[in-house]
Design a protein around this motif. Structure first.
Motif, short mmCIF file in Angstrom:
data_model
loop_
_atom_site.label_atom_id
_atom_site.label_comp_id
_atom_site.label_asym_id
_atom_site.label_seq_id
_atom_site.Cartn_x
_atom_site.Cartn_y
_atom_site.Cartn_z
N ARG A 1 0.79 -1.23 0.00
CA ARG A 1 0.00 0.00 0.00
C ARG A 1 0.83 1.28 0.00
O ARG A 1 0.27 2.37 0.12
N TYR B 1 -6.01 1.58 -8.53
CA TYR B 1 -5.65 0.38 -7.79
C TYR B 1 -4.25 -0.07 -8.20
O TYR B 1 -3.71 0.37 -9.20
N THR C 1 -4.89 -0.48 2.72
CA THR C 1 -5.72 0.72 2.58
C THR C 1 -4.89 1.95 2.95
O THR C 1 -3.87 1.86 3.66
N PHE D 1 -5.61 -7.96 1.39
CA PHE D 1 -6.62 -7.14 0.72
C PHE D 1 -7.33 -6.23 1.73
O PHE D 1 -7.52 -5.04 1.49
N ALA E 1 -12.96 1.57 1.27
CA ALA E 1 -13.23 0.39 2.09
C ALA E 1 -14.72 0.39 2.43
O ALA E 1 -15.28 1.43 2.77
N ARG F 1 -9.22 1.62 -0.51
CA ARG F 1 -8.54 0.37 -0.86
C ARG F 1 -7.57 0.62 -2.01
O ARG F 1 -7.90 1.32 -2.97
#
Length: 371
Positions: free
Chosen positions: A238, A247, A281, A277, A317, A325
């Motif tokens: 992240r 993403y 974030t 997953f 999220a 996310r």
């Protein structure tokens, strides 16, 4: 065991003639900056005899360059790269996997981002040709790994014209542009190998192709708690510097020690995937601080919400709208085991993805199967 270097024990050759040939290849811009192996027609035939293809079959095309790579051209570059003929089925399968990956055909290999092709090999072929899956997997020392990956790079240069400062516009690039090919350490993995995640049998030999930007190493020798280790991995996935699009995606290359931490605690690969997953974030404030809290209307790359071309992203999220996310789906995380079992050192391979991502973002080909 290696022997002391002594060129006087090598077979007699006309060294001046060898250098003349090497300089000829260099003058033609047919190299990656390192010497290549001169190729004769008779040697080329030995490569072509290892695959069930016609030499004129096209393996991969880049439409906007109006250039295609045939089996013959792939063989020439494999031989120049230093491959043995028995490696060539892997090279062909690699090109077939690359052909399924949409980014190269769209010009990503020319990008200022400096991406590179990256290959993962699974199945019995690893032992048959001596592919390294254990110590120093991202380093030197193994002919099959080095030359198979290099065969792809030389094809990029010699067939598609992707020389640096010309069609290849990488700002800094990556060492993976020389060669990037590893095998999975299936024997020391507590889980089923990577290619079985795609529906292949464990007994199949398969090449998976990625477009990557970097390999980030994870030093985690301090813990045997799976949650702590998984959070370390998620933190690397992240990181804001990796967020180009809405993403991102990643391939987790776990050392056997780290894989055992998870497996001993009862975690499956999917458990780890779901955990990463859920924890990969960023807050809106964190993205705003680095100017990546919105998307460009034109490119859909991340930029500041203050930019006149900006539009809101759709990533969030589900339980907290202040969290964003960085992964579109748990399958944006792929997991394999490779490396030695002598330390807690794993890696996150940053994979270039489509935006928005496609349903199946991974590209693979069974070795020895005719396309």
């Amino acid at each position: 065991m290696s022997t002391t270097l002594d060129v006087t024990t090598a077979p007699d050759v006309d060294a001046d003639r060898v250098r003349e040939v090497l300089e000829y290849y260099w003058a033609k811009d047919w190299t990656d900056g390192l010497p290549v192996v001169p190729v004769t027609e008779s040697y080329l035939e030995r490569f072509l005899a290892t695959v069930p293809h016609d030499s004129a079959d096209v393996l991969f095309t880049i439409p906007h360059l109006n250039r295609s790579l045939t089996v013959r051209l792939a063989a020439i570059n494999a031989a120049m790269a230093g491959c043995l003929p028995e490696y060539f089925p892997v090279v062909v399968a690699a090109w077939e996997a690359i052909a399924q990956e949409p980014h190269p055909a769209r010009g990503i290999w020319q990008s200022t981002t400096g991406t590179a092709p990256f290959l993962v090999v699974n199945g019995p072929i690893r032992d048959e040709i001596g592919l390294n899956s254990q110590g120093n997997i991202f380093g030197s020392g193994f002919r099959a790994n080095a030359t198979i990956g290099r065969a792809i790079r030389l094809g990029c240069i010699n067939v598609f014209g992707l020389q640096p400062h010309r069609l290849d516009q990488a700002t800094q690039g990556t060492p993976a542009k020389y060669s990037a090919c590893i095998a999975e350490n299936e024997e020391q993995s507590p889980w089923a190998p990577l290619h079985t995640d795609y529906g292949f049998d464990a007994s199949d030999s398969v090449v998976t192709a990625y477009v990557i930007r970097s390999v980030v190493h994870i030093e985690a020798r301090h813990t045997s708690e799976p949650e702590q280790l998984a959070l370390d991995l998620a933190d690397t996935v992240r990181r804001t510097g990796a967020l180009i699009h809405e993403y991102t995606s990643a391939l987790l290359v776990l050392t056997p020690e780290h894989a055992d931490v998870f497996a001993t605690a009862g975690w499956s690969k999917d458990d780890l995937r779901q955990f990463v997953f859920a924890h990969a974030t960023r807050t809106r404030d964190e993205l705003s601080a680095v100017g990546k809290d919105a998307l460009s209307r034109k490119s859909r790359w991340r930029l500041s919400s203050q930019h006149p071309d900006s539009m809101p992203d759709t990533a969030s999220a589900t339980d907290d709208p202040s969290l964003v996310r960085v992964l579109s789906h748990p399958t944006s995380i792929q997991i394999m085991v490779a490396g030695a079992d002598n330390a807690g050192v794993s890696a996150v391979v940053e994979v270039f993805t489509l935006n928005p991502p496609r349903e199946n973002p991974y590209s693979y080909s069974k070795i020895g199967a005719r396309s």
